[in-house]
Design a protein around this motif. Structure first.
Motif, PDB file in Angstrom:
ATOM      1  N   VAL A   1     -11.283  -7.373 -11.292  1.00 43.82           N
ATOM      2  CA  VAL A   1     -11.567  -7.087  -9.884  1.00 43.82           C
ATOM      3  C   VAL A   1     -10.805  -8.076  -9.003  1.00 43.82           C
ATOM      4  O   VAL A   1     -10.230  -7.706  -7.976  1.00 43.82           O
ATOM      5  CB  VAL A   1     -13.085  -7.131  -9.601  1.00 43.82           C
ATOM      6  CG1 VAL A   1     -13.362  -7.006  -8.113  1.00 43.82           C
ATOM      7  CG2 VAL A   1     -13.808  -6.025 -10.382  1.00 43.82           C
TER       8      VAL A   1
ATOM      9  N   ALA B   1      -7.053  -6.959  -9.143  1.00 42.15           N
ATOM     10  CA  ALA B   1      -6.814  -5.787  -8.290  1.00 42.15           C
ATOM     11  C   ALA B   1      -6.810  -6.200  -6.823  1.00 42.15           C
ATOM     12  O   ALA B   1      -5.961  -5.756  -6.033  1.00 42.15           O
ATOM     13  CB  ALA B   1      -7.887  -4.725  -8.545  1.00 42.15           C
ATOM     14  N   SER B   2      -7.741  -7.082  -6.458  1.00 42.94           N
ATOM     15  CA  SER B   2      -7.813  -7.538  -5.070  1.00 42.94           C
ATOM     16  C   SER B   2      -6.591  -8.375  -4.695  1.00 42.94           C
ATOM     17  O   SER B   2      -6.088  -8.306  -3.571  1.00 42.94           O
ATOM     18  CB  SER B   2      -9.095  -8.343  -4.855  1.00 42.94           C
ATOM     19  OG  SER B   2     -10.230  -7.548  -5.136  1.00 42.94           O
TER      20      SER B   2
ATOM     21  N   GLY C   1      -5.435   2.968   0.313  1.00 46.46           N
ATOM     22  CA  GLY C   1      -6.542   3.803   0.760  1.00 46.46           C
ATOM     23  C   GLY C   1      -7.702   3.792  -0.215  1.00 46.46           C
ATOM     24  O   GLY C   1      -8.801   4.225   0.130  1.00 46.46           O
ATOM     25  N   SER C   2      -7.466   3.307  -1.423  1.00 46.84           N
ATOM     26  CA  SER C   2      -8.494   3.419  -2.453  1.00 46.84           C
ATOM     27  C   SER C   2      -8.354   2.321  -3.492  1.00 46.84           C
ATOM     28  O   SER C   2      -7.247   2.000  -3.920  1.00 46.84           O
ATOM     29  CB  SER C   2      -8.344   4.802  -3.118  1.00 46.84           C
ATOM     30  OG  SER C   2      -9.168   4.912  -4.252  1.00 46.84           O
ATOM     31  N   VAL C   3      -9.499   1.757  -3.877  1.00 48.27           N
ATOM     32  CA  VAL C   3      -9.555   0.816  -5.001  1.00 48.27           C
ATOM     33  C   VAL C   3     -10.834   1.101  -5.779  1.00 48.27           C
ATOM     34  O   VAL C   3     -11.910   1.254  -5.189  1.00 48.27           O
ATOM     35  CB  VAL C   3      -9.512  -0.650  -4.520  1.00 48.27           C
ATOM     36  CG1 VAL C   3     -10.615  -0.953  -3.514  1.00 48.27           C
ATOM     37  CG2 VAL C   3      -9.606  -1.612  -5.697  1.00 48.27           C
ATOM     38  N   HIS C   4     -10.700   1.224  -7.074  1.00 46.46           N
ATOM     39  CA  HIS C   4     -11.875   1.476  -7.920  1.00 46.46           C
ATOM     40  C   HIS C   4     -11.769   0.666  -9.199  1.00 46.46           C
ATOM     41  O   HIS C   4     -10.752   0.696  -9.886  1.00 46.46           O
ATOM     42  CB  HIS C   4     -11.994   2.971  -8.251  1.00 46.46           C
ATOM     43  CG  HIS C   4     -12.386   3.784  -7.065  1.00 46.46           C
ATOM     44  ND1 HIS C   4     -13.697   4.020  -6.718  1.00 46.46           N
ATOM     45  CD2 HIS C   4     -11.645   4.378  -6.106  1.00 46.46           C
ATOM     46  CE1 HIS C   4     -13.740   4.734  -5.606  1.00 46.46           C
ATOM     47  NE2 HIS C   4     -12.507   4.965  -5.215  1.00 46.46           N
ATOM     48  N   ALA C   5     -12.869  -0.048  -9.503  1.00 47.90           N
ATOM     49  CA  ALA C   5     -12.937  -0.828 -10.744  1.00 47.90           C
ATOM     50  C   ALA C   5     -14.386  -1.145 -11.052  1.00 47.90           C
ATOM     51  O   ALA C   5     -15.126  -1.573 -10.167  1.00 47.90           O
ATOM     52  CB  ALA C   5     -12.141  -2.124 -10.605  1.00 47.90           C
ATOM     53  N   GLY C   6     -14.803  -0.918 -12.283  1.00 46.91           N
ATOM     54  CA  GLY C   6     -16.084  -1.421 -12.764  1.00 46.91           C
ATOM     55  C   GLY C   6     -17.295  -0.643 -12.312  1.00 46.91           C
ATOM     56  O   GLY C   6     -17.220   0.213 -11.424  1.00 46.91           O
ATOM     57  N   VAL C   7     -18.437  -0.951 -12.952  1.00 46.41           N
ATOM     58  CA  VAL C   7     -19.694  -0.299 -12.599  1.00 46.41           C
ATOM     59  C   VAL C   7     -20.843  -1.291 -12.395  1.00 46.41           C
ATOM     60  O   VAL C   7     -21.705  -1.060 -11.560  1.00 46.41           O
ATOM     61  CB  VAL C   7     -20.126   0.737 -13.664  1.00 46.41           C
ATOM     62  CG1 VAL C   7     -19.217   1.967 -13.621  1.00 46.41           C
ATOM     63  CG2 VAL C   7     -20.109   0.138 -15.058  1.00 46.41           C
TER      64      VAL C   7
ATOM     65  N   PRO D   1     -14.662  -5.360 -15.697  1.00 44.91           N
ATOM     66  CA  PRO D   1     -14.181  -4.075 -16.214  1.00 44.91           C
ATOM     67  C   PRO D   1     -12.833  -4.198 -16.939  1.00 44.91           C
ATOM     68  O   PRO D   1     -12.150  -5.220 -16.847  1.00 44.91           O
ATOM     69  CB  PRO D   1     -14.045  -3.222 -14.955  1.00 44.91           C
ATOM     70  CG  PRO D   1     -13.806  -4.202 -13.858  1.00 44.91           C
ATOM     71  CD  PRO D   1     -14.543  -5.455 -14.230  1.00 44.91           C
TER      72      PRO D   1
ATOM     73  N   LEU E   1      -4.738   3.207  -5.048  1.00 43.88           N
ATOM     74  CA  LEU E   1      -3.891   4.239  -4.452  1.00 43.88           C
ATOM     75  C   LEU E   1      -3.517   3.799  -3.049  1.00 43.88           C
ATOM     76  O   LEU E   1      -4.377   3.328  -2.301  1.00 43.88           O
ATOM     77  CB  LEU E   1      -4.639   5.575  -4.366  1.00 43.88           C
ATOM     78  CG  LEU E   1      -5.165   6.181  -5.664  1.00 43.88           C
ATOM     79  CD1 LEU E   1      -5.956   7.453  -5.351  1.00 43.88           C
ATOM     80  CD2 LEU E   1      -4.016   6.487  -6.608  1.00 43.88           C
TER      81      LEU E   1
END
Lengths: 263, 263
Positions: A76, A79-80, A105-111, A117, A123
C-alpha cells in the motif's frame, strides 16, 4: 472526417495508413463547442487539444502482516509512492511548458487493516498540452516506475495505452480559416480559442499536412448548457451550415494561395 | 484469565472495572509460544507485547475529471499522501524507542482511469512497542490528518479503534517468575523472550499491579510448526502442567516476599 476520435490510438491513423491523405497540402477540421454561441468561430495557432494516454499499473509483492512490514514489501505504501512520486519524477524530465498531467483515477489494494496485500492496481491518465512531453513519456515511465517500486521489494507491470498527440494548428493554415470565418460570421465573431485538456486524434493528420482546426459555436442562446458527451446534448442546427461554409472557404483560400505559388 | 484478549479494547478492562483485581499486589500470566519447545519458559523485564490499534480513514472530495485536477480535489493523490506522510508525521512526534508502526493494509478509491473519485477509504493498524507513542497517538492523529487532507480540498473521517497498550513486565514481578521457572524446568530452559508485535489486553492489569507475563514453550519436538491462530494448531499438552506450576510458583514466591515485607 476521422472515425473513433477518442479511441486509442484513434481512427485517424487508419485513414492515414490507407493513403487517404496522400498528396494533401492542408487539412481543415472543426469540433462542436457548446461553450460558445452559434455564430461564433474559435481558432488559434499552436496546440489546441491535449495528448491523453491511459496508464494501468499493477504491483506485486509477497504480502505479510502489518505488524512486520520490514519482513515483506509494504505494497500500500509502494502504490501510494507511485501516485505521489511518479508524476513529479516524470514532470521534472519534461519541459514545463508541455503541461504534463499524470492523474490517477483509481487505486485498489488489500482488504484487511492488518494484512499487507500481494497486489495493487492503479489506473490513470497521462496528458500533455505539448507534444514533447507526450513523446518522451514511454521512454521515461518504465525506468522511473522501476526506481520507485523495485528497491522496496515489489515488482510492477505497466500497460501504457497511447492516445493521440495534441492537435497543433499551423499558423499558415489558420490564417485561411480566419479569412473564411470572417467572411461567414463577421470578424467580431471570430475569436481565439484556448487549448482543451481533451484528446483528439485529428492531430495525426498534422504529420501529413498543416492543420487548421476550429471550434464551432453550437450553443443556442437561452437553451440549457449541456455537456457535449451527455445523452441530452442538443445543438443549434444553424451551426452546421456555418461550419460547412467556413471549412469550404478555408479550403478555397488555401487553394488560391497554393495555386498562386505554383504559377 | 482475561476474556477476549484480541478484541478492541479487550475483556481485561471489563474485569478491572468489575473490581476483580482490587487489592491485588502482583499479576502473573502466560501465553502459549509455539516458536519454542515444551519445557522452556521465556520471560524478560520491560515491554513484551505491542500496542495495536485499528485505523479506518474515509476521505471525501467533489470528484472530477483527471484532465482537470486543479478544478477539484485529487482524491487518489490525497489518499496516497495520507499513506506516505501520516506515519512519518506521527513518528516524528513520538520517541523513536517507542517503535511506532503505522502500516496500511488496504486502500480503495475510484473505478475509472480518467475520473477523479469522490470517496477513498484506508484501513490500517497502529502499533507501538512503547506505551508513550500509543498514548500520544489519539491527540496527534486528527490534527495531522487534517493538515494533509484539508489544504488539498477534501474532508476526512477517522475511526480510531483503540487496542491495548503493551504488556510491560515489572522487574520485581519477573524475578519471582524466573525463580519459579528455574525450579520447574531448570535454569538452562529459562530464556529471555523478545517483544512481540502482537497485541495483548493483559497489559491493562499493569495499571493495577506489577506484571510478570511469560511465554510458555508448547511446541512438541518433531511436530509441524503451526501458527497459534491456525485451525490446525496443536500443542504438547505436558506444557499445561508446567505452566500451571510456574504461575503458582511465581505467586508463592511473591507472597513470601510480600509477607516478609509486612512482618
Amino acid at each position: 472526417l476521422q472515425p473513433a476520435e477518442e479511441a486509442v490510438p484513434g481512427g485517424a491513423t487508419a485513414l492515414v495508413a490507407a493513403g487517404v491523405l496522400d498528396g494533401v497540402q492542408a487539412v481543415f477540421g472543426l469540433h462542436a463547442d457548446p461553450a460558445n454561441p452559434v455564430g461564433t468561430i474559435g481558432v488559434s495557432a499552436g496546440p489546441i487539444t491535449s495528448a491523453a494516454d491511459l496508464l494501468d499499473i499493477r504491483l506485486h509483492g509477497p504480502g505479510g502482516h502489518t505488524g512486520r512490514p520490514h519482513q515483506t514489501a509494504d505494497l500500500v505504501h509502494i502504490a501510494s509512492r507511485v501516485v505521489v512520486d511518479l508524476p513529479m519524477d516524470l514532470g521534472l524530465l519534461c519541459d514545463p511548458r508541455d503541461g504534463l498531467n499524470v492523474t490517477f483515477g483509481s487505486v485498489h489494494a488489500g482488504v484487511a487493516p492488518n494484512v499487507i496485500p500481494t497486489e495493487a492496481r492503479l489506473l490513470g491518465s497521462l496528458r500533455a498540452s505539448g507534444r514533447g512531453a507526450w513523446e518522451a513519456a514511454p521512454e521515461h515511465l518504465p525506468r522511473l516506475l522501476a526506481a520507485i517500486v523495485e528497491p522496496r521489494g515489489a515488482t510492477w507491470e505497466l500497460d501504457h495505452q497511447r492516445g493521440a498527440p495534441p492537435v497543433v494548428n499551423d499558423p499558415w493554415a489558420v490564417s485561411h480559416v480566419v479569412r473564411a470565418a470572417n467572411a461567414v460570421v463577421g470578424s467580431d465573431s471570430v475569436r481565439p480559442t484556448v487549448q482543451s485538456a481533451g484528446g483528439e486524434d485529428f492531430s495525426w493528420y498534422g504529420d501529413i499536412a498543416p492543420l487548421g482546426y476550429l471550434r464551432l459555436g453550437v450553443h443556442r442562446p437561452g437553451a440549457d448548457r449541456v455537456d457535449i458527451h451527455a445523452g441530452s446534448f442538443d445543438l443549434d442546427e444553424s451551426a452546421i451550415a456555418l461550419g460547412a461554409r467556413v471549412l469550404a472557404g478555408s479550403a478555397l483560400e488555401a487553394l488560391v494561395e497554393l495555386g498562386a505559388r505554383t504559377n
